[in-house]
Design an enzyme around this catalytic site. Structure first.
Site, PDB file in Angstrom:
ATOM      1  N   VAL A  11       7.852  -0.397  15.272  1.00 14.86           N
ATOM      2  CA  VAL A  11       7.469  -0.398  13.799  1.00 14.86           C
ATOM      3  C   VAL A  11       8.869  -0.271  13.004  1.00 14.86           C
ATOM      4  O   VAL A  11       9.188  -1.144  12.279  1.00 14.86           O
ATOM      5  CB  VAL A  11       6.456   0.224  13.231  1.00 14.86           C
ATOM      6  CG1 VAL A  11       6.415   0.496  11.903  1.00 14.86           C
ATOM      7  CG2 VAL A  11       5.134   0.027  13.763  1.00 14.86           C
ATOM      8  N   THR A 121       1.374   5.599  11.465  1.00 16.80           N
ATOM      9  CA  THR A 121       0.037   5.713  11.118  1.00 16.80           C
ATOM     10  C   THR A 121      -0.488   7.276  11.098  1.00 16.80           C
ATOM     11  O   THR A 121      -0.204   8.045  12.305  1.00 16.80           O
ATOM     12  CB  THR A 121      -0.723   4.838  12.574  1.00 16.80           C
ATOM     13  OG1 THR A 121      -0.630   3.557  12.578  1.00 16.80           O
ATOM     14  CG2 THR A 121      -2.407   5.050  12.367  1.00 16.80           C
ATOM     15  N   GLU A 148       1.533  -0.046   8.702  1.00 18.22           N
ATOM     16  CA  GLU A 148       2.181  -1.445   8.983  1.00 18.22           C
ATOM     17  C   GLU A 148       1.197  -2.083   9.915  1.00 18.22           C
ATOM     18  O   GLU A 148       0.318  -1.300  10.652  1.00 18.22           O
ATOM     19  CB  GLU A 148       3.480  -1.009   9.858  1.00 18.22           C
ATOM     20  CG  GLU A 148       4.158  -2.188  10.364  1.00 18.22           C
ATOM     21  CD  GLU A 148       4.485  -3.153   9.565  1.00 18.22           C
ATOM     22  OE1 GLU A 148       5.250  -3.029   8.489  1.00 18.22           O
ATOM     23  OE2 GLU A 148       3.922  -4.405   9.310  1.00 18.22           O
ATOM     24  N   PHE A 149       1.096  -3.359   9.848  1.00 17.83           N
ATOM     25  CA  PHE A 149      -0.073  -4.186  10.821  1.00 17.83           C
ATOM     26  C   PHE A 149       0.747  -5.072  11.774  1.00 17.83           C
ATOM     27  O   PHE A 149      -0.158  -6.098  12.547  1.00 17.83           O
ATOM     28  CB  PHE A 149      -0.912  -4.954   9.837  1.00 17.83           C
ATOM     29  CG  PHE A 149      -1.454  -3.861   8.732  1.00 17.83           C
ATOM     30  CD1 PHE A 149      -2.678  -3.241   9.274  1.00 17.83           C
ATOM     31  CD2 PHE A 149      -1.182  -3.515   7.601  1.00 17.83           C
ATOM     32  CE1 PHE A 149      -3.385  -2.371   8.483  1.00 17.83           C
ATOM     33  CE2 PHE A 149      -1.764  -2.885   6.681  1.00 17.83           C
ATOM     34  CZ  PHE A 149      -2.930  -2.098   7.069  1.00 17.83           C
ATOM     35  N   LYS A 204      -5.471   1.718   7.540  1.00 16.41           N
ATOM     36  CA  LYS A 204      -4.826   1.618   9.056  1.00 16.41           C
ATOM     37  C   LYS A 204      -5.878   1.830  10.071  1.00 16.41           C
ATOM     38  O   LYS A 204      -6.269   0.941  11.065  1.00 16.41           O
ATOM     39  CB  LYS A 204      -3.818   2.120   8.923  1.00 16.41           C
ATOM     40  CG  LYS A 204      -2.895   2.285  10.326  1.00 16.41           C
ATOM     41  CD  LYS A 204      -2.226   0.727  10.795  1.00 16.41           C
ATOM     42  CE  LYS A 204      -1.938   0.861  11.981  1.00 16.41           C
ATOM     43  NZ  LYS A 204      -0.827   0.212  12.684  1.00 16.41           N
ATOM     44  N   ASN A 208      -7.697  -1.276  12.550  1.00 21.77           N
ATOM     45  CA  ASN A 208      -7.550  -1.032  14.076  1.00 21.77           C
ATOM     46  C   ASN A 208      -8.801  -0.823  14.617  1.00 21.77           C
ATOM     47  O   ASN A 208      -9.006  -1.304  15.696  1.00 21.77           O
ATOM     48  CB  ASN A 208      -6.486   0.115  14.236  1.00 21.77           C
ATOM     49  CG  ASN A 208      -5.066  -0.450  14.492  1.00 21.77           C
ATOM     50  OD1 ASN A 208      -4.989  -1.706  13.990  1.00 21.77           O
ATOM     51  ND2 ASN A 208      -3.992   0.172  14.662  1.00 21.77           N
ATOM     52  N   LEU A 250     -11.752 -12.036  19.422  1.00 19.87           N
ATOM     53  CA  LEU A 250     -12.902 -12.448  20.350  1.00 19.87           C
ATOM     54  C   LEU A 250     -12.647 -13.021  21.567  1.00 19.87           C
ATOM     55  O   LEU A 250     -13.604 -13.812  22.207  1.00 19.87           O
ATOM     56  CB  LEU A 250     -13.708 -13.479  19.449  1.00 19.87           C
ATOM     57  CG  LEU A 250     -14.382 -12.888  18.259  1.00 19.87           C
ATOM     58  CD1 LEU A 250     -15.163 -14.091  17.749  1.00 19.87           C
ATOM     59  CD2 LEU A 250     -15.516 -11.868  18.575  1.00 19.87           C
ATOM     60  N   CYS A 260      -1.539   1.605  20.422  1.00 22.66           N
ATOM     61  CA  CYS A 260      -2.213   1.779  18.766  1.00 22.66           C
ATOM     62  C   CYS A 260      -3.800   2.086  18.952  1.00 22.66           C
ATOM     63  O   CYS A 260      -4.430   2.978  18.580  1.00 22.66           O
ATOM     64  CB  CYS A 260      -1.742   0.740  18.001  1.00 22.66           C
ATOM     65  SG  CYS A 260      -0.245   0.468  17.924  1.00 22.66           S
ATOM     66  N   LYS A 263      -5.295   5.102  20.585  1.00 27.55           N
ATOM     67  CA  LYS A 263      -5.068   6.357  19.833  1.00 27.55           C
ATOM     68  C   LYS A 263      -5.536   6.546  18.623  1.00 27.55           C
ATOM     69  O   LYS A 263      -6.148   7.492  18.264  1.00 27.55           O
ATOM     70  CB  LYS A 263      -3.394   6.199  19.955  1.00 27.55           C
ATOM     71  CG  LYS A 263      -2.711   7.430  19.130  1.00 27.55           C
ATOM     72  CD  LYS A 263      -1.295   7.254  18.935  1.00 27.55           C
ATOM     73  CE  LYS A 263      -0.739   6.187  18.166  1.00 27.55           C
ATOM     74  NZ  LYS A 263      -0.710   6.113  16.891  1.00 27.55           N
TER      75      LYS A 263
HETATM   76  C1  UGA Z   1      -2.504  -3.722  17.119  1.00 23.36           C
HETATM   77  C2  UGA Z   1      -2.759  -4.262  15.766  1.00 23.36           C
HETATM   78  O1  UGA Z   1      -3.354  -5.759  15.778  1.00 23.36           O
HETATM   79  C3  UGA Z   1      -1.716  -4.356  14.763  1.00 23.36           C
HETATM   80  O2  UGA Z   1      -2.091  -4.851  13.766  1.00 23.36           O
HETATM   81  C4  UGA Z   1      -1.197  -3.057  14.313  1.00 23.36           C
HETATM   82  O3  UGA Z   1       0.016  -3.107  13.609  1.00 23.36           O
HETATM   83  C5  UGA Z   1      -0.923  -2.426  15.951  1.00 23.36           C
HETATM   84  O4  UGA Z   1      -1.904  -2.241  16.747  1.00 23.36           O
HETATM   85  C6  UGA Z   1      -0.397  -1.000  15.645  1.00 23.36           C
HETATM   86  O5  UGA Z   1      -1.227  -0.110  15.197  1.00 23.36           O
HETATM   87  O6  UGA Z   1       0.841  -0.635  15.257  1.00 23.36           O
HETATM   88  P1  UGA Z   1      -0.855  -4.169  19.381  1.00 23.36           P
HETATM   89  O7  UGA Z   1      -1.302  -3.078  19.687  1.00 23.36           O
HETATM   90  O8  UGA Z   1       0.460  -4.662  19.335  1.00 23.36           O
HETATM   91  O9  UGA Z   1      -1.355  -4.311  17.559  1.00 23.36           O
HETATM   92  O10 UGA Z   1      -1.724  -5.374  19.903  1.00 23.36           O
HETATM   93  P2  UGA Z   1      -2.871  -6.497  19.740  1.00 23.36           P
HETATM   94  O11 UGA Z   1      -2.541  -7.777  19.775  1.00 23.36           O
HETATM   95  O12 UGA Z   1      -3.777  -6.082  18.579  1.00 23.36           O
HETATM   96  O13 UGA Z   1      -3.752  -5.987  21.020  1.00 23.36           O
HETATM   97  C7  UGA Z   1      -4.316  -4.806  21.511  1.00 23.36           C
HETATM   98  C8  UGA Z   1      -5.171  -4.805  22.772  1.00 23.36           C
HETATM   99  O14 UGA Z   1      -6.329  -5.539  22.354  1.00 23.36           O
HETATM  100  C9  UGA Z   1      -4.640  -5.525  23.818  1.00 23.36           C
HETATM  101  O15 UGA Z   1      -4.604  -4.789  25.116  1.00 23.36           O
HETATM  102  C10 UGA Z   1      -5.023  -6.869  24.010  1.00 23.36           C
HETATM  103  O16 UGA Z   1      -4.994  -7.544  25.077  1.00 23.36           O
HETATM  104  C11 UGA Z   1      -6.532  -6.676  23.430  1.00 23.36           C
HETATM  105  N1  UGA Z   1      -7.238  -7.932  22.978  1.00 23.36           N
HETATM  106  C12 UGA Z   1      -6.909  -8.365  21.897  1.00 23.36           C
HETATM  107  C13 UGA Z   1      -8.423  -8.340  23.604  1.00 23.36           C
HETATM  108  O17 UGA Z   1      -8.753  -7.810  24.661  1.00 23.36           O
HETATM  109  N2  UGA Z   1      -8.906  -9.270  23.169  1.00 23.36           N
HETATM  110  C14 UGA Z   1      -8.627 -10.117  21.884  1.00 23.36           C
HETATM  111  O18 UGA Z   1      -9.318 -11.021  21.572  1.00 23.36           O
HETATM  112  C15 UGA Z   1      -7.463  -9.423  21.351  1.00 23.36           C
END
Ligand code: UGA
Length: 444
Positions: A11, A121, A148-149, A204, A208, A250, A260, A263
């Site tokens: 971040v 966060t 942050e997102f 936030k 999440n 989905l 993230c 946690k």
């Molecule tokens: C997530 C949030 O999407 C961000 O908006 C946020 O800023 C970040 O956490 C944070 O709190 O710092 P991130 O952890 O980088 O981002 O990854 P994501 O793309 O959200 O995926 C998270 C998990 O969900 C991964 O293991 C991914 O494989 C899984 N996932 C995601 C699925 O199994 N199916 C989906 O359709 C989407």
């Protein structure tokens, strides 16, 4: 504006570097010498698409610099961002030690006119506690919450194209400072939501946790599809086109991971417990996700006729998702440990995640140099992370050296029809397998 970021994790580093891109003058502070030295040599300490490009572009100008100490240079900052880690304590509570330490260290050098912005966060109420804490130490700074997102792997795109900017503050001065900072984005139509500190902090966690809930829901839907012979891909598409639901998050898989979601959802659960409130959905999502690798193991064992003992299992993908080198809470880790405990000989490959493997595995993990090496003499190939390159491997060649032509695609990224034509038995998530279909037609 002149600003400082404290903490150069995902971040802090991405936001810091990209604030330069918006026209601000940025200093990034981190006490980790190794990281700062790398950055001074124009190299990113983390793998993130295009980040090196922007570091090189701006760190060779006076607008982006790196520092490994708190010093007088902080006095010029109008905004000091706090982007240090908030790891989880044994009881699930967010550990705020780094936040308090860094705020205090910076306060000693900061201009009284400066605003501290908490981007890490943190549980609702933290910003108010920081203000109180600083007051006791003799400082009276404005504290702002600005969660942050951005997602790992698409962090730069997310920074430049946020769905919204959330600002929590207690005074017009705090809001005004943040409006000025984000003007280049809001001028392009990005929405800004202004609220109080606690609401901003909670947005936030709510975001999440809601996204994690969506994933847990679709994963259990996929299980149901397998049982009744429905197609999860069409189901996701059919649901997602409803604008009220939306198609993002989905995709079924081996469970959500990363630094993230797991946690944050546990921290929110902890928060609800200490105020004696019930948030039953959170408990269900945590349980469903914790159990996911076990379900995946059962699926693999069933596919391999009841045992994985002494069988070579080729695992493609170690990171918690594609586009990152991050293994934190990756479902692959738990799945591999479970497979090894069942006596499987696991050989793994990941395009980015193999550097940090040793600290994550109970048993020794054999890593292959490439997917070809990983799949040699394998009884089954399992796709755990959705890296694009896994969809484009030479599966004809791979089949020639596998012991059994079995593929289990836990991310539904492979073309089942083509692989079937090549002679593979392919099992995906949320689809009835051939075996199940045969049983079903025999029964009916
Ligand atoms: C997530 C949030 O999407 C961000 O908006 C946020 O800023 C970040 O956490 C944070 O709190 O710092 P991130 O952890 O980088 O981002 O990854 P994501 O793309 O959200 O995926 C998270 C998990 O969900 C991964 O293991 C991914 O494989 C899984 N996932 C995601 C699925 O199994 N199916 C989906 O359709 C989407």
């Amino acid at each position: 504006m002149e600003i400082t970021f404290i903490g150069t994790g995902y971040v802090g580093l991405v936001s810091g570097v990209m604030m330069t891109h918006l026209g601000h003058k940025v200093t990034c502070i981190d006490l980790d010498n190794i990281k700062i030295n790398k950055l001074k040599n124009l190299k990113s300490p983390i793998f993130e698409n295009n980040l090196n490009y922007y570091i090189k572009k701006y760190a060779s100008t006076p607008n982006l610099s790196f520092n490994n100490v708190y010093d007088e240079s902080l006095f010029n900052s109008e905004i000091i961002f706090v982007t240090v880690g908030t790891p989880e304590n044994a009881d699930g509570q967010a550990n705020l030690d780094y936040i308090f330490q860094s705020v205090l260290s910076a306060a000693k050098y900061a201009n009284p006119y400066c605003v501290f912005v908490i981007k890490s966060t943190v549980p609702p109420g933290t910003c108010s506690k920081i203000k109180e804490f600083l007051k006791i130490q003799g400082f009276n700074f404005e504290i702002v919450s600005n969660p942050e997102f951005l997602r790992e792997g698409s962090a730069i795109y997310d920074f430049l194209n946020p769905d919204r900017i959330i600002i929590g503050a207690e005074s017009e001065m705090g809001f005004e400072r943040m409006r000025k900072l984000y003007k280049p984005l809001t001028d392009n139509g990005v929405a800004i939501i202004e609220t109080d500190l606690s609401t901003s902090e909670l947005i936030k966690y709510a975001s999440n946790s809601f996204l994690a809930t969506k994933i847990a829901f679709i994963n259990e839907m996929a299980d149901l599809c397998e049982m009744i012979g429905a197609d999860i891909n069409k189901l996701s598409q059919g649901m997602g086109l409803d604008k009220r639901i939306g198609s993002a998050f989905l995709k079924p898989g081996p469970g959500f991971g990363g630094s993230c979601f797991p946690k944050d959802i546990i921290a929110l659960q902890h928060l609800t417990k200490i105020i004696d409130s019930n948030f039953l959905i959170l408990d269900a999502v945590i349980n469903a996700n914790t159990n996911r690798p076990n379900l995946m193991l059962k699926k693999i064992i069933k596919t391999l006729n009841g045992t994985v003992r002494n069988k070579k299992i080729s695992i493609l993908g170690l990171t918690y998702k594609a586009g990152t080198d991050d293994l934190r809470n990756s479902p692959a880790i738990e799945l591999i440990n479970l497979l090894q405990n069942e006596g499987a000989n696991v050989v793994a490959y990941d395009p980015q995640g193999m550097k940090n493997v040793t600290k994550y595995f109970d048993n020794k993990l054999i890593c292959a140099k490439n997917p070809m090496e990983a799949t040699k003499s394998a009884n089954a190939l399992i796709v755990v992370t959705e890296w694009e390159e896994f969809a484009n491997l030479d599966y004809k060649k791979i089949k020639e050296h596998m012991l059994e032509p079995i593929i289990i695609d836990l991310r539904n990224i492979l073309d089942k029809t083509i692989l079937n034509k090549l002679g593979y038995k392919v099992y995906c998530v949320g689809h009835k397998s051939k075996k199940q279909q045969n049983n079903h037609s025999q029964q009916s």
